[in-house]
Design an enzyme around this catalytic site. Structure first.
Site, short mmCIF file in Angstrom:
data_model
loop_
_atom_site.label_atom_id
_atom_site.label_comp_id
_atom_site.label_asym_id
_atom_site.label_seq_id
_atom_site.Cartn_x
_atom_site.Cartn_y
_atom_site.Cartn_z
N GLY A 29 0.81 -1.22 0.00
CA GLY A 29 0.00 0.00 0.00
C GLY A 29 0.84 1.26 0.00
O GLY A 29 2.03 1.23 -0.33
N HIS A 35 4.86 2.25 -7.80
CA HIS A 35 3.90 1.15 -7.85
C HIS A 35 3.02 1.25 -9.10
O HIS A 35 2.75 0.24 -9.76
CB HIS A 35 2.96 1.20 -6.64
N GLN A 59 7.92 -9.34 7.82
CA GLN A 59 9.14 -8.87 7.14
C GLN A 59 9.73 -7.63 7.82
O GLN A 59 10.73 -7.10 7.36
CB GLN A 59 8.88 -8.62 5.66
N GLY A 145 9.58 -4.03 -8.48
CA GLY A 145 10.39 -2.89 -8.89
C GLY A 145 11.88 -3.17 -8.71
O GLY A 145 12.29 -3.80 -7.74
O1 PAF Z 1 8.03 -4.65 -1.87
C1 PAF Z 1 7.07 -4.74 -1.08
O2 PAF Z 1 6.20 -3.87 -1.01
C2 PAF Z 1 6.95 -5.98 -0.21
O3 PAF Z 1 8.19 -6.43 0.20
C3 PAF Z 1 6.15 -7.12 -0.87
C4 PAF Z 1 6.83 -7.65 -2.10
C5 PAF Z 1 4.75 -6.62 -1.23
C6 PAF Z 1 6.00 -8.28 0.13
O4 PAF Z 1 5.35 -7.89 1.29
#
Ligand code: PAF
Length: 278
Positions: A29, A35, A59, A145
């Site tokens: 988000g 994005h 993460q 990206g």
């Molecule tokens: O790059 C991100 O935004 C995140 O690491 C991802 C790939 C959506 C995984 O949570």
């Protein structure tokens, strides 16, 4: 545009017409032009586009980072609607990690250097959630990206190793007009830090200029970037790297391809940037 929260709903929409190709853009988000460039590429390549929005708790190595992560679901959905996205998936935490969850995907060497060394457990969280997103969504293609260069390399390695049936498409970094790579974290920079943050791009382009003059030694490239970042008083260098773009092993002598990357703190905001040379 449909908005799904459950795995069941995603599968129903995804398989309504099995002949259609789907592009998936996984996100956390707080969407920006970076994005949206992935979404546009997915739109161009596929019949249908899905975007997942999930701030993945496993993460984050620091609880404070997870809590501080900006969220703006309503605005994100408006942006995605304007891009002609077909499906947005916003799973709840217990949909992704139900009680009793105990299966993780972890890669070896490639996930332990650079960002992996600075943020232990980070890539285990990324690969676990991305593997689950892939399993649920089963996209034809998935879009990431180049800004998160190591993440892209780690996911490509995972897709090869576990034979996921999809193509990973890595899209170029989107920069502000002055060169700063777009990131959700840029909004947290104070005005003087925002100006100082241009040092990342300056350091990368200086090393690229050397590369183009034939000075392709790993130590020299790292030294050039380090000196430039360290000349900026507001910058605190975390790491600089000149590594092989596929294995991420540091280049020791001359090379014919390189991934230059770095992480730099401005106050408590940590920015990353990179450039591929070949
Ligand atoms: O790059 C991100 O935004 C995140 O690491 C991802 C790939 C959506 C995984 O949570």
């Amino acid at each position: 545009m449909q908005i799904a929260t459950t795995i069941e709903d995603v599968r129903r929409v995804r398989w309504a017409d099995p002949a259609q190709t789907w592009g998936l853009v996984p996100t956390m988000g707080m969407l920006h032009e970076g994005h949206l460039s992935l979404v546009r590429r997915a739109r161009a390549d596929n019949d249908c586009v899905g975007v997942s929005i999930f701030v993945n708790p496993i993460q984050f190595d620091r609880r404070a980072d997870l809590d501080a992560y900006p969220r703006q679901l309503r605005r994100d959905c408006e942006l995605l609607q304007a891009e002609g996205v077909d499906l947005v998936w916003t799973p709840a935490e217990d949909e992704m990690y139900p009680p009793g969850f105990q299966t993780y995907v972890a890669l070896d060497a490639i996930s332990q250097v650079l960002e992996g060394a600075a943020r232990p457990g980070h890539f285990r969280g990324v690969t676990t959630v991305v593997a689950k997103l892939f399993n649920v969504f089963q996209p034809t293609r998935a879009y990431f990206g180049q800004k998160d260069a190591q993440q892209a390399a780690v996911i490509q390695q995972m897709v090869r190793d576990l034979a996921f049936n999809l193509d990973v498409v890595v899209c170029p970094i989107v920069r502000e007009p002055d060169g700063l790579a777009m990131s959700s974290r840029n909004v947290r920079l104070a005005p003087d830090e925002r100006a100082a943050a241009l040092v990342l791009y300056r350091a990368l382009t200086a090393a690229r200029d050397e590369w183009e003059q034939g000075k392709r030694d790993g130590d020299r490239l790292r030294a050039t970037m380090r000196a430039i970042v360290e000349s900026e008083p507001l910058a605190r260098l975390d790491y600089v790297s000149a590594a092989d773009p596929v294995t991420l092993a540091e280049i020791t002598g001359p090379a014919d391809r390189a991934l230059l990357s770095m992480a730099v703190f401005f106050g408590d905001v940590r920015l990353i940037d990179n450039m591929i040379l070949q």
